[in-house]
Design an enzyme around this catalytic site. Sequence first.
Site, PDB file in Angstrom:
ATOM      1  N   HIS A 108       0.873  -1.168   0.000  1.00 24.86           N
ATOM      2  CA  HIS A 108       0.000   0.000   0.000  1.00 24.86           C
ATOM      3  C   HIS A 108       0.914   1.224   0.000  1.00 24.86           C
ATOM      4  O   HIS A 108       2.092   1.120   0.398  1.00 24.86           O
ATOM      5  CB  HIS A 108      -0.912   0.010   1.238  1.00 24.86           C
ATOM      6  CG  HIS A 108      -1.907  -1.115   1.230  1.00 24.86           C
ATOM      7  ND1 HIS A 108      -1.812  -2.190   2.075  1.00 24.86           N
ATOM      8  CD2 HIS A 108      -2.995  -1.324   0.468  1.00 24.86           C
ATOM      9  CE1 HIS A 108      -2.809  -3.025   1.832  1.00 24.86           C
ATOM     10  NE2 HIS A 108      -3.547  -2.527   0.855  1.00 24.86           N
ATOM     11  N   ASP A 115       2.467   1.532   3.226  1.00 26.97           N
ATOM     12  CA  ASP A 115       3.445   0.488   3.578  1.00 26.97           C
ATOM     13  C   ASP A 115       4.805   0.920   3.044  1.00 26.97           C
ATOM     14  O   ASP A 115       5.844   0.700   3.676  1.00 26.97           O
ATOM     15  CB  ASP A 115       3.126  -0.856   2.900  1.00 26.97           C
ATOM     16  CG  ASP A 115       1.817  -1.485   3.351  1.00 26.97           C
ATOM     17  OD1 ASP A 115       1.500  -1.395   4.542  1.00 26.97           O
ATOM     18  OD2 ASP A 115       1.116  -2.082   2.493  1.00 26.97           O
TER      19      ASP A 115
HETATM   20  C1  XUL Z   1      -8.963  -6.420   1.164  1.00 29.19           C
HETATM   21  C2  XUL Z   1      -7.803  -6.785   0.355  1.00 29.19           C
HETATM   22  C3  XUL Z   1      -6.694  -5.778   0.294  1.00 29.19           C
HETATM   23  C4  XUL Z   1      -6.166  -5.573  -1.081  1.00 29.19           C
HETATM   24  C5  XUL Z   1      -5.101  -4.525  -1.227  1.00 29.19           C
HETATM   25  O1  XUL Z   1      -9.926  -7.391   1.251  1.00 29.19           O
HETATM   26  O2  XUL Z   1      -7.731  -7.860  -0.190  1.00 29.19           O
HETATM   27  O3  XUL Z   1      -5.690  -6.170   1.157  1.00 29.19           O
HETATM   28  O4  XUL Z   1      -5.623  -6.764  -1.566  1.00 29.19           O
HETATM   29  O5  XUL Z   1      -5.539  -3.266  -0.883  1.00 29.19           O
END
Ligand code: XUL
Length: 346
Positions: A51, A54
């Site tokens: 992210h 992150d």
């Molecule tokens: C939420 C999910 C997230 C995405 C990335 O359900 O899967 O972790 O993969 O934002």
Amino acid sequence: MAKPTQYRFCVGPWNFSEGGDPYGPTTRPAKTFDWKLAALKELGFEAMMFHDDDAVPEIGTKSAAQVLKEAKELKKRLDGEGIVAEMVAPRLWFAPETIDGGYTSNDKKQRRYAIDRSKQTIDIARELGTDLIVLWLAREGTYLRESKSGARSTELLVEALDAMLKHDKQARLCIEPKPNEPMDHAYIPTIGHALAIAQLTRDPKRVGALIESAHSILAGLDPADEIDFAMSFGKLWSLHLNDQNGLKFDQDKPFGSANLRVAFNQVRALERNGYGRKGEYVAFDVHPFRTTREEHFLKHLDNSKKTFLRLVEKARSFPTKEADALIADRNYQDLDQLVLEHLMGK
Ligand code: XUL
Ligand code: MN
């Protein structure tokens, strides 16, 4: 015949989670980024997914220049370890500005925030050497149907995707659909929705999809069919394998943990469509069970990879001729048993 794919694996820092849930605190101590990086290498993973926060912690408190500087430093750190950054995803569900969604918020200022933050995510991704932007549209939906217009929300989503496509001519946007949680209903619940909205954007070729097994199951679908469908369009650019025991909260169980046959069929779909041949990674979006002890912190990742590789062997050794004869004879009864026998082994 094409050479068998050598799969490459990826995981995110959030997958080393500490066991907190909406009803109780964490059950394991937090690990540092360096610990996670070392663990990932040790387990034979080659890439990390991020992210935006992150990649650059406490991103909201930092200037644009500082954010890029830290992204550059991270790239150096990853290069030093021989680890690739697979993708970056804007975390558009945590900040107070995204309480009512990002791109589809009813507040214009908040929509602006979401688009600006997404553009910054693209800038971070560029620094990290990846063109892949993952959009899990967490709060782009409603708790209350009458609170937003579906038609207007579709327009707003297209506007947001267009703004991102315009910001960087190389970036590829990879929509990760999920039908619910945290919302009652999300606007892009399935791969079909993701691929359809791509067609409304200024550059449909750069809008594709990421399938997460649990999210397909939550939509009442078979993830193998979602994989086949997305790959028929050449649009499966990333993958979050995990498992899910029916229509509950998003469980992110180890791959194959709830339904080995559904997992097997996902692997078969990946194999028949050549997933991974263009450099796509297999990521496991899995979490340790809450009860997991600290010394077993990495088992969910290692076990998911093991199961995946065993199922690749099972897909490659599937008695296709025998299955074809049963299919020609419409003997689905024995086809069913053939699959079970193959999975159980001798
Ligand atoms: C939420 C999910 C997230 C995405 C990335 O359900 O899967 O972790 O993969 O934002
Ligand atoms: Mn995911």
